[in-house]
Write a protein that holds these residues in place. Sequence first.
Motif, PDB file in Angstrom:
ATOM      1  N   TYR A 123     -40.945  16.200 -38.665  1.00 43.72           N
ATOM      2  CA  TYR A 123     -42.037  15.258 -38.445  1.00 43.72           C
ATOM      3  C   TYR A 123     -42.817  15.672 -37.202  1.00 43.72           C
ATOM      4  O   TYR A 123     -42.297  16.390 -36.342  1.00 43.72           O
ATOM      5  CB  TYR A 123     -41.499  13.834 -38.252  1.00 43.72           C
ATOM      6  CG  TYR A 123     -40.689  13.312 -39.410  1.00 43.72           C
ATOM      7  CD1 TYR A 123     -41.311  12.722 -40.508  1.00 43.72           C
ATOM      8  CD2 TYR A 123     -39.300  13.402 -39.409  1.00 43.72           C
ATOM      9  CE1 TYR A 123     -40.573  12.226 -41.573  1.00 43.72           C
ATOM     10  CE2 TYR A 123     -38.551  12.919 -40.477  1.00 43.72           C
ATOM     11  CZ  TYR A 123     -39.187  12.334 -41.553  1.00 43.72           C
ATOM     12  OH  TYR A 123     -38.458  11.854 -42.600  1.00 43.72           O
ATOM     13  N   ARG A 156     -41.802   4.354 -36.792  1.00 44.18           N
ATOM     14  CA  ARG A 156     -42.378   5.443 -37.587  1.00 44.18           C
ATOM     15  C   ARG A 156     -41.406   5.869 -38.696  1.00 44.18           C
ATOM     16  O   ARG A 156     -41.816   6.170 -39.828  1.00 44.18           O
ATOM     17  CB  ARG A 156     -42.713   6.614 -36.670  1.00 44.18           C
ATOM     18  CG  ARG A 156     -42.974   7.944 -37.355  1.00 44.18           C
ATOM     19  CD  ARG A 156     -44.345   8.053 -38.010  1.00 44.18           C
ATOM     20  NE  ARG A 156     -44.479   9.356 -38.637  1.00 44.18           N
ATOM     21  CZ  ARG A 156     -44.746  10.487 -37.984  1.00 44.18           C
ATOM     22  NH1 ARG A 156     -44.952  10.466 -36.660  1.00 44.18           N
ATOM     23  NH2 ARG A 156     -44.836  11.637 -38.621  1.00 44.18           N
ATOM     24  N   LYS A 170     -41.722   3.617 -41.621  1.00 38.22           N
ATOM     25  CA  LYS A 170     -42.888   3.954 -42.428  1.00 38.22           C
ATOM     26  C   LYS A 170     -42.635   5.194 -43.285  1.00 38.22           C
ATOM     27  O   LYS A 170     -43.057   5.268 -44.443  1.00 38.22           O
ATOM     28  CB  LYS A 170     -44.110   4.172 -41.526  1.00 38.22           C
ATOM     29  CG  LYS A 170     -44.617   2.890 -40.870  1.00 38.22           C
ATOM     30  CD  LYS A 170     -45.827   3.162 -39.998  1.00 38.22           C
ATOM     31  CE  LYS A 170     -46.328   1.879 -39.335  1.00 38.22           C
ATOM     32  NZ  LYS A 170     -47.487   2.132 -38.447  1.00 38.22           N
ATOM     33  N   GLU A 171     -41.920   6.180 -42.710  1.00 42.67           N
ATOM     34  CA  GLU A 171     -41.595   7.390 -43.468  1.00 42.67           C
ATOM     35  C   GLU A 171     -40.648   7.056 -44.618  1.00 42.67           C
ATOM     36  O   GLU A 171     -40.749   7.631 -45.715  1.00 42.67           O
ATOM     37  CB  GLU A 171     -40.980   8.448 -42.552  1.00 42.67           C
ATOM     38  CG  GLU A 171     -41.927   8.998 -41.492  1.00 42.67           C
ATOM     39  CD  GLU A 171     -43.085   9.784 -42.073  1.00 42.67           C
ATOM     40  OE1 GLU A 171     -43.000  10.216 -43.246  1.00 42.67           O
ATOM     41  OE2 GLU A 171     -44.095   9.978 -41.362  1.00 42.67           O
ATOM     42  N   TYR A 172     -39.719   6.147 -44.378  1.00 39.63           N
ATOM     43  CA  TYR A 172     -38.796   5.695 -45.419  1.00 39.63           C
ATOM     44  C   TYR A 172     -39.570   5.028 -46.552  1.00 39.63           C
ATOM     45  O   TYR A 172     -39.334   5.322 -47.737  1.00 39.63           O
ATOM     46  CB  TYR A 172     -37.796   4.718 -44.804  1.00 39.63           C
ATOM     47  CG  TYR A 172     -36.898   3.999 -45.791  1.00 39.63           C
ATOM     48  CD1 TYR A 172     -35.740   4.596 -46.282  1.00 39.63           C
ATOM     49  CD2 TYR A 172     -37.213   2.715 -46.221  1.00 39.63           C
ATOM     50  CE1 TYR A 172     -34.915   3.937 -47.178  1.00 39.63           C
ATOM     51  CE2 TYR A 172     -36.397   2.043 -47.121  1.00 39.63           C
ATOM     52  CZ  TYR A 172     -35.244   2.654 -47.595  1.00 39.63           C
ATOM     53  OH  TYR A 172     -34.434   1.986 -48.476  1.00 39.63           O
ATOM     54  N   GLN A 173     -40.498   4.172 -46.201  1.00 42.24           N
ATOM     55  CA  GLN A 173     -41.302   3.479 -47.206  1.00 42.24           C
ATOM     56  C   GLN A 173     -42.200   4.459 -47.954  1.00 42.24           C
ATOM     57  O   GLN A 173     -42.435   4.306 -49.168  1.00 42.24           O
ATOM     58  CB  GLN A 173     -42.135   2.380 -46.536  1.00 42.24           C
ATOM     59  CG  GLN A 173     -41.274   1.258 -45.961  1.00 42.24           C
ATOM     60  CD  GLN A 173     -42.030   0.357 -45.002  1.00 42.24           C
ATOM     61  OE1 GLN A 173     -43.079   0.735 -44.472  1.00 42.24           O
ATOM     62  NE2 GLN A 173     -41.519  -0.838 -44.762  1.00 42.24           N
ATOM     63  N   ARG A 174     -42.692   5.468 -47.254  1.00 42.15           N
ATOM     64  CA  ARG A 174     -43.524   6.484 -47.904  1.00 42.15           C
ATOM     65  C   ARG A 174     -42.679   7.343 -48.848  1.00 42.15           C
ATOM     66  O   ARG A 174     -43.128   7.718 -49.938  1.00 42.15           O
ATOM     67  CB  ARG A 174     -44.194   7.351 -46.838  1.00 42.15           C
ATOM     68  CG  ARG A 174     -45.164   8.384 -47.400  1.00 42.15           C
ATOM     69  CD  ARG A 174     -45.827   9.193 -46.312  1.00 42.15           C
ATOM     70  NE  ARG A 174     -46.705   8.374 -45.491  1.00 42.15           N
ATOM     71  CZ  ARG A 174     -46.514   8.105 -44.204  1.00 42.15           C
ATOM     72  NH1 ARG A 174     -45.459   8.600 -43.577  1.00 42.15           N
ATOM     73  NH2 ARG A 174     -47.352   7.353 -43.543  1.00 42.15           N
ATOM     74  N   PHE A 175     -41.462   7.660 -48.414  1.00 37.49           N
ATOM     75  CA  PHE A 175     -40.564   8.479 -49.238  1.00 37.49           C
ATOM     76  C   PHE A 175     -40.242   7.778 -50.555  1.00 37.49           C
ATOM     77  O   PHE A 175     -40.256   8.385 -51.621  1.00 37.49           O
ATOM     78  CB  PHE A 175     -39.280   8.768 -48.465  1.00 37.49           C
ATOM     79  CG  PHE A 175     -38.239   9.516 -49.257  1.00 37.49           C
ATOM     80  CD1 PHE A 175     -38.312  10.883 -49.401  1.00 37.49           C
ATOM     81  CD2 PHE A 175     -37.188   8.837 -49.876  1.00 37.49           C
ATOM     82  CE1 PHE A 175     -37.366  11.578 -50.141  1.00 37.49           C
ATOM     83  CE2 PHE A 175     -36.244   9.514 -50.612  1.00 37.49           C
ATOM     84  CZ  PHE A 175     -36.331  10.895 -50.752  1.00 37.49           C
ATOM     85  N   TRP A 176     -39.967   6.475 -50.467  1.00 37.50           N
ATOM     86  CA  TRP A 176     -39.633   5.720 -51.673  1.00 37.50           C
ATOM     87  C   TRP A 176     -40.918   5.278 -52.372  1.00 37.50           C
ATOM     88  O   TRP A 176     -41.281   4.114 -52.387  1.00 37.50           O
ATOM     89  CB  TRP A 176     -38.724   4.547 -51.339  1.00 37.50           C
ATOM     90  CG  TRP A 176     -37.312   5.010 -51.107  1.00 37.50           C
ATOM     91  CD1 TRP A 176     -36.680   5.178 -49.916  1.00 37.50           C
ATOM     92  CD2 TRP A 176     -36.392   5.412 -52.121  1.00 37.50           C
ATOM     93  NE1 TRP A 176     -35.402   5.663 -50.118  1.00 37.50           N
ATOM     94  CE2 TRP A 176     -35.203   5.816 -51.462  1.00 37.50           C
ATOM     95  CE3 TRP A 176     -36.445   5.468 -53.515  1.00 37.50           C
ATOM     96  CZ2 TRP A 176     -34.086   6.270 -52.162  1.00 37.50           C
ATOM     97  CZ3 TRP A 176     -35.325   5.921 -54.207  1.00 37.50           C
ATOM     98  CH2 TRP A 176     -34.163   6.312 -53.536  1.00 37.50           C
ATOM     99  N   ASN A 177     -41.588   6.272 -52.951  1.00 36.02           N
ATOM    100  CA  ASN A 177     -42.840   6.033 -53.658  1.00 36.02           C
ATOM    101  C   ASN A 177     -42.563   5.454 -55.045  1.00 36.02           C
ATOM    102  O   ASN A 177     -41.409   5.218 -55.432  1.00 36.02           O
ATOM    103  CB  ASN A 177     -43.653   7.332 -53.747  1.00 36.02           C
ATOM    104  CG  ASN A 177     -42.846   8.472 -54.360  1.00 36.02           C
ATOM    105  OD1 ASN A 177     -41.973   8.248 -55.203  1.00 36.02           O
ATOM    106  ND2 ASN A 177     -43.124   9.695 -53.938  1.00 36.02           N
ATOM    107  N   GLU A 178     -43.597   5.220 -55.785  1.00 35.68           N
ATOM    108  CA  GLU A 178     -43.462   4.587 -57.098  1.00 35.68           C
ATOM    109  C   GLU A 178     -42.570   5.396 -58.030  1.00 35.68           C
ATOM    110  O   GLU A 178     -41.773   4.831 -58.800  1.00 35.68           O
ATOM    111  CB  GLU A 178     -44.849   4.398 -57.735  1.00 35.68           C
ATOM    112  CG  GLU A 178     -45.695   3.328 -57.067  1.00 35.68           C
ATOM    113  CD  GLU A 178     -47.013   3.107 -57.787  1.00 35.68           C
ATOM    114  OE1 GLU A 178     -47.195   3.698 -58.876  1.00 35.68           O
ATOM    115  OE2 GLU A 178     -47.859   2.347 -57.272  1.00 35.68           O
ATOM    116  N   ARG A 226     -40.063   7.541 -57.285  1.00 34.28           N
ATOM    117  CA  ARG A 226     -38.644   7.451 -56.926  1.00 34.28           C
ATOM    118  C   ARG A 226     -38.095   6.047 -57.189  1.00 34.28           C
ATOM    119  O   ARG A 226     -36.959   5.893 -57.627  1.00 34.28           O
ATOM    120  CB  ARG A 226     -38.439   7.862 -55.464  1.00 34.28           C
ATOM    121  CG  ARG A 226     -38.555   9.363 -55.228  1.00 34.28           C
ATOM    122  CD  ARG A 226     -38.026   9.741 -53.848  1.00 34.28           C
ATOM    123  NE  ARG A 226     -37.974  11.183 -53.671  1.00 34.28           N
ATOM    124  CZ  ARG A 226     -38.900  11.895 -53.015  1.00 34.28           C
ATOM    125  NH1 ARG A 226     -39.950  11.271 -52.480  1.00 34.28           N
ATOM    126  NH2 ARG A 226     -38.785  13.199 -52.898  1.00 34.28           N
TER     127      ARG A 226
END
Length: 347
Positions: free
Chosen positions: A165, A179, A182-190, A192
Amino acid sequence: MSFKKIFLLVIALGLIIGAYFAYTIYAAFFTTNTNFDEAKEIVYIKSDASFNDVLTQLNPLLKDVDAFESAAHKKGYASNVKAGKYILEKGMNNNAIINTLRSKNVPVKLAFNNQETLEDLAGRVASQIEADSISLLNAFNDSEFLKQNNFNLDTKLAMYIPNSYEFFWNTSAIKFRDRMLKEYQRFWNEQRLAKAQNLKMTPIEVATLASIVHKETAKVDERPRVAGVYLNRLRDGMLLQADPTVIYALKLHSGDFNQVIKRVLYRDLELDSPFNTYKYGGLPPGPIAMPDITAIDAVLNSEKHDYFYFVANVENFGYHKFAKNLAQHNRNKEQYVRWINSQNINR
């Protein structure tokens, strides 16, 4: 002396004085003022640094500290020190140095892999940014933060996705943690989330199983097959019987996560811990380590097969032999037990 001569003299004197001040200002701002041989020098300025701290830090790097101090006062930097990582280049003048320290905070590449514990993560991160490990750990364990974001003491490790990062060096512990959320939430996209839903699992449950898969095999190409075994066992209501969970339970019980356990003994299987998947059904309460992305994706994209067992392959170290039934597995296991006994590995 005539008025004209006096007038010309005053003008000449004014020009001399003006030229002197112009030269002084030019020298203060635009004359080279670096004193190092390398092409570049990196300067880290802490968040609580005063201007005097900056002067002390820059002293070995400058030819004329007084000239820099004077220029810094004139440009307003002395009363507005900025924390961060800065790169000074050989041959810079005071004007360029001050402009750099004022507005060119250079991001750092921060990386961490599958850390065993949040204590390990705090130490790893603290070596790369200004925040110290204690403040980081306090931020990680903040009960209010965990509750607000649906984590607890058992599942909190799942929030941190191992990767590289970009951060500013002077990032605080709380800003780092936020941060990472936020990266965790971004990683778990639709995509996944949909795959997890197809498995009837939450992201935390996927991360928990992925942590076991990660510990079972370092071979990325084998992880989808290992994940498939555990998913088959969960589907059929079988105990996972994963040795890495027993090792984690032993370390958790002793409080020593640095101990090396190479062999799980039969008596270890009796340890009464919710993380012991030989004793308790389903998934453990949370991850036993921080799984990397390949392990998480191995669960989400697991191999479809009829295997329910596996054991280390002593003919191809690092990989495993898989079996569809217990009889086949026991034959594979006998070969492994003979090998491990021959190595005199007792623990």
